[in-house]
Design a protein around this motif. Sequence first.
Motif, short mmCIF file in Angstrom:
data_model
loop_
_atom_site.label_atom_id
_atom_site.label_comp_id
_atom_site.label_asym_id
_atom_site.label_seq_id
_atom_site.Cartn_x
_atom_site.Cartn_y
_atom_site.Cartn_z
N UNK A 60 0.85 -1.19 0.00
CA UNK A 60 0.00 0.00 0.00
C UNK A 60 0.88 1.24 0.00
N UNK A 61 0.49 2.23 -0.79
CA UNK A 61 1.19 3.51 -0.81
C UNK A 61 0.17 4.60 -0.50
N UNK A 62 0.44 5.38 0.53
CA UNK A 62 -0.45 6.48 0.89
C UNK A 62 0.17 7.79 0.41
N UNK A 63 -0.56 8.50 -0.42
CA UNK A 63 -0.11 9.77 -0.97
C UNK A 63 -0.78 10.93 -0.26
N UNK A 64 -0.23 12.11 -0.43
CA UNK A 64 -0.81 13.30 0.19
C UNK A 64 -2.18 13.59 -0.42
N UNK A 65 -3.13 14.06 0.39
CA UNK A 65 -4.42 14.49 -0.16
C UNK A 65 -4.22 15.62 -1.16
N UNK A 66 -5.07 15.64 -2.20
CA UNK A 66 -4.93 16.62 -3.26
C UNK A 66 -5.76 17.87 -3.03
N UNK A 67 -6.77 17.77 -2.16
CA UNK A 67 -7.63 18.91 -1.84
C UNK A 67 -7.93 18.89 -0.35
N UNK A 68 -8.50 19.98 0.17
CA UNK A 68 -8.85 20.04 1.58
C UNK A 68 -9.95 19.03 1.92
N UNK A 69 -10.82 18.77 0.96
CA UNK A 69 -11.92 17.84 1.22
C UNK A 69 -11.49 16.39 1.15
N UNK A 70 -10.32 16.12 0.59
CA UNK A 70 -9.84 14.75 0.48
C UNK A 70 -9.15 14.35 1.78
N UNK A 71 -9.60 13.25 2.38
CA UNK A 71 -9.00 12.82 3.64
C UNK A 71 -8.13 11.58 3.48
N UNK A 72 -8.21 10.91 2.33
CA UNK A 72 -7.41 9.70 2.14
C UNK A 72 -7.14 9.53 0.65
#
Length: 246
Positions: free
Chosen positions: A186-198
Motif C-alpha cells: 500500500x502507498x499512501x499519498x498526500x491528499x490533493x484537496x482540503x476535502x480529500x481525507x485519504x
Amino acid sequence: MRYGFYLYGIFPLPGPQKLELEGLDKQPVKTHIFDDFVFLYSEAKQQRYLASRRNLLGHETVLEEAMHAGYRTVLPLKFGTIAESWQAVEKELLVPHRQQLHELLKQLTGNREVGIKIFWETNEELQRLLDLQPELKAKRDNLQGKVLSMEETIAIGQELERSLEAQKQGIIDRFHHELNALAIDRVENDPLTEAMIYNAAYLIPWDRETEFGDRVERLDRAFEGRLRIRYNNFTAPFNFARLNSD
C-alpha cells in the motif's frame, strides 16, 4: 525531426506482441528488446513534453491498452521519459538499476494497482463532531459572544482540530481494517484537496479485485452517503514502480 525515443514502460520477456497502439504525437507504439527487458516506445517528436491532461492521458492510455490486451505485468515509466538512444538507456537505466527493475517486475507479476480517494464535507463533519461531543459543543457555545484572548481562540481551535483529526483517522482506520488484508502493498499519498481525507494505492492480486471492490462498496453503504469515494480499479502500477535512489 526526431528527438529520440519516448518510453512508456518496461515488460518482461517476451513482452507485447503485435500491438497496434497510437502513442504521443500520433506515433505508432513499438517494442524494443534490450537484454531481458522489453521497452514500449514511440518516436519522440518533441524535445520535451508538456504535462498537459492530453499528454498525461495519452501516456497512461498506451499502458492501459497494453494491459487490456493481456500484457498485465508492466513497469510504467515516468511521464516525459525520453532517451536519445538505446545506448543511453543502457547506461542511465539498466546498468545502475538492473537488479531493482527485476525485483519490481517480480513484485508486479500477477498483481495490479487499484486506487482509493475519500472525500468528506468538513463543515458537516464538524457539526457531527459537536453533536457527538456535547461537552465540546457546550464549551464552544459558551465562548460565543465573548471577547476572547488570542490564547483562548487558539486553544478552542486546536481542540476542535484534534477532535476532527481523530474523527478522520477513525474513518481511515475503518478502511484499513477492511482492505489491508487483501493487499500485498500500500502507498499512501498526500491528499490533493482540503476535502480529500485519504489518497492511497493498493497492490492486490488480479483475481481479488472483485472482492476488494465489493468491500469498498460495502464501506460506502456503511457510511450512508457521508463520504464520497472514488475507486479506480484499473490503472498502470505507477505507485509501485519507484526506483530507490542510492
